[in-house]
Write a protein that holds these residues in place. Structure first.
Motif, short mmCIF file in Angstrom:
data_model
loop_
_atom_site.label_atom_id
_atom_site.label_comp_id
_atom_site.label_asym_id
_atom_site.label_seq_id
_atom_site.Cartn_x
_atom_site.Cartn_y
_atom_site.Cartn_z
N VAL A 1 -5.24 3.47 14.76
CA VAL A 1 -4.13 2.56 14.47
C VAL A 1 -4.73 1.39 13.71
N LEU A 2 -4.18 1.07 12.54
CA LEU A 2 -4.63 -0.06 11.75
C LEU A 2 -3.59 -1.18 11.83
N SER A 3 -4.05 -2.37 12.16
CA SER A 3 -3.19 -3.55 12.14
C SER A 3 -3.44 -4.27 10.82
N ILE A 4 -2.37 -4.48 10.05
CA ILE A 4 -2.49 -5.11 8.74
C ILE A 4 -1.91 -6.51 8.81
N TYR A 5 -2.73 -7.49 8.39
CA TYR A 5 -2.34 -8.90 8.44
C TYR A 5 -2.28 -9.50 7.04
N LEU A 6 -1.44 -10.52 6.90
CA LEU A 6 -1.40 -11.37 5.72
C LEU A 6 -2.06 -12.68 6.09
N ALA A 7 -3.05 -13.10 5.32
CA ALA A 7 -3.75 -14.37 5.55
C ALA A 7 -3.39 -15.34 4.43
N THR A 8 -2.98 -16.54 4.82
CA THR A 8 -2.67 -17.60 3.85
C THR A 8 -3.29 -18.91 4.34
N GLY A 9 -3.21 -19.94 3.50
CA GLY A 9 -3.85 -21.20 3.84
C GLY A 9 -5.35 -21.01 3.89
N LEU A 10 -5.89 -20.46 2.83
CA LEU A 10 -7.29 -20.02 2.79
C LEU A 10 -8.25 -21.18 2.52
N THR A 11 -9.40 -21.12 3.18
CA THR A 11 -10.50 -22.05 2.96
C THR A 11 -11.75 -21.24 2.66
N ALA A 12 -12.44 -21.60 1.57
CA ALA A 12 -13.64 -20.86 1.16
C ALA A 12 -14.82 -21.19 2.06
N GLY A 13 -15.68 -20.21 2.21
CA GLY A 13 -16.91 -20.36 2.97
C GLY A 13 -17.91 -19.35 2.47
N GLN A 14 -18.93 -19.08 3.27
CA GLN A 14 -19.98 -18.16 2.88
C GLN A 14 -19.79 -16.82 3.59
N ALA A 15 -19.76 -15.73 2.82
CA ALA A 15 -19.69 -14.39 3.41
C ALA A 15 -20.97 -14.12 4.19
N HIS A 16 -20.86 -13.32 5.23
CA HIS A 16 -22.03 -12.94 6.04
C HIS A 16 -21.84 -11.49 6.48
N LEU A 17 -22.25 -10.60 5.59
CA LEU A 17 -22.04 -9.17 5.79
C LEU A 17 -22.84 -8.63 6.96
N ASP A 18 -22.32 -7.56 7.57
CA ASP A 18 -23.06 -6.85 8.61
C ASP A 18 -24.32 -6.25 8.02
N ASP A 19 -25.31 -6.01 8.87
CA ASP A 19 -26.54 -5.37 8.44
C ASP A 19 -26.21 -3.99 7.85
N GLY A 20 -26.69 -3.72 6.66
CA GLY A 20 -26.45 -2.44 6.01
C GLY A 20 -25.14 -2.36 5.25
N GLU A 21 -24.37 -3.45 5.25
CA GLU A 21 -23.09 -3.46 4.53
C GLU A 21 -23.33 -4.03 3.13
N HIS A 22 -22.87 -3.32 2.12
CA HIS A 22 -23.04 -3.74 0.74
C HIS A 22 -21.68 -3.70 0.06
N LEU A 23 -21.19 -4.85 -0.35
CA LEU A 23 -19.90 -4.92 -1.04
C LEU A 23 -19.84 -6.21 -1.83
N SER A 24 -18.87 -6.27 -2.72
CA SER A 24 -18.63 -7.50 -3.46
C SER A 24 -17.18 -7.89 -3.28
N CYS A 25 -16.92 -9.17 -3.35
CA CYS A 25 -15.56 -9.70 -3.18
C CYS A 25 -15.14 -10.40 -4.46
N GLN A 26 -13.88 -10.18 -4.83
CA GLN A 26 -13.36 -10.80 -6.05
C GLN A 26 -11.85 -10.97 -5.91
N PRO A 27 -11.33 -12.12 -6.36
CA PRO A 27 -9.88 -12.29 -6.35
C PRO A 27 -9.24 -11.64 -7.59
N PHE A 28 -8.06 -11.08 -7.38
CA PHE A 28 -7.27 -10.49 -8.46
C PHE A 28 -5.84 -10.98 -8.34
#
Length: 191
Positions: free
Chosen positions: A121-148
């Motif tokens: 079961v996947l719970s899908i949320y909408l997040a608003t009122g965003l504040t930027a910070g520093q990503a901290h990926l799990d060990d072994g996780e490789h991804l990039s983030c970009q706004p579109f």
């Protein structure tokens, strides 16, 4: 529930126990009394989040998915830890994968990604009122983030260029919410 279509479990055998899921094979009795076999993936579930800023930019992650041997564009997501609340999971994944925190988190829906064989079961949320910070990926996780821009993502979805089901569902639900309630985020600001 309509008992006319009910299947009754007769026997369950554990076929596989892994880090992310378990597989069981069940013998069931069909509504007409005949036996059948069901292979079921037991999964703890997950949470995902469509992070939308005031300019209707959506923060997406791009990561390699081995089952398809390609990168996919997706909303941030992760599996639930034992006993974890889906909202807490969504907040954690948003922070880990994007560095963002959200003032508002609204549950859009809970969906069954593959109900024919998987209990996830996947719970899908909408997040608003965003504040930027520093990503901290799990060990072994490789991804990039970009706004579109949301409009660009919806166009890609229409063209069949986004393949991830949770992302498609989130985009559809958020676009309908914004259309029904125009404004910076098209939501009531519930947390």
């Amino acid at each position: 529930m309509n008992d006319l279509f009910q299947e009754t479990s007769i026997k369950t055998d554990q076929a596989f126990v892994g880090r992310v899921f378990q597989v069981e094979v069940q013998t069931v009795s069909l509504p007409d009394g005949r036996p059948a076999r069901r292979e079921i993936v037991r999964h703890s579930g997950g949470a995902c989040v469509l992070a939308l800023d005031d300019q209707h930019q959506v923060y997406m992650v791009r990561q390699f998915r081995k089952p398809f041997d390609r990168e996919l564009l997706e909303i941030p997501a992760g599996k639930l830890e034992p006993g974890e609340d889906p909202l807490d999971c969504a907040r954690r994944e948003l922070s880990e994968e994007t560095g963002l925190t959200a003032e508002n988190m609204v549950l859009l829906t809970r969906l069954y990604p593959s109900p024919g064989y998987c209990s996830e079961v996947l719970s899908i949320y909408l997040a608003t009122g965003l504040t930027a910070g520093q990503a901290h990926l799990d060990d072994g996780e490789h991804l990039s983030c970009q706004p579109f821009p949301l409009t660009q993502l919806l166009d890609w979805a229409d063209k069949g260029e986004i393949h991830d089901a949770k992302t498609l569902a989130a985009l559809l639900l958020v676009s309908r919410r914004i259309t029904a309630n125009p404004g910076p985020a098209g939501n009531s600001g519930e947390s």
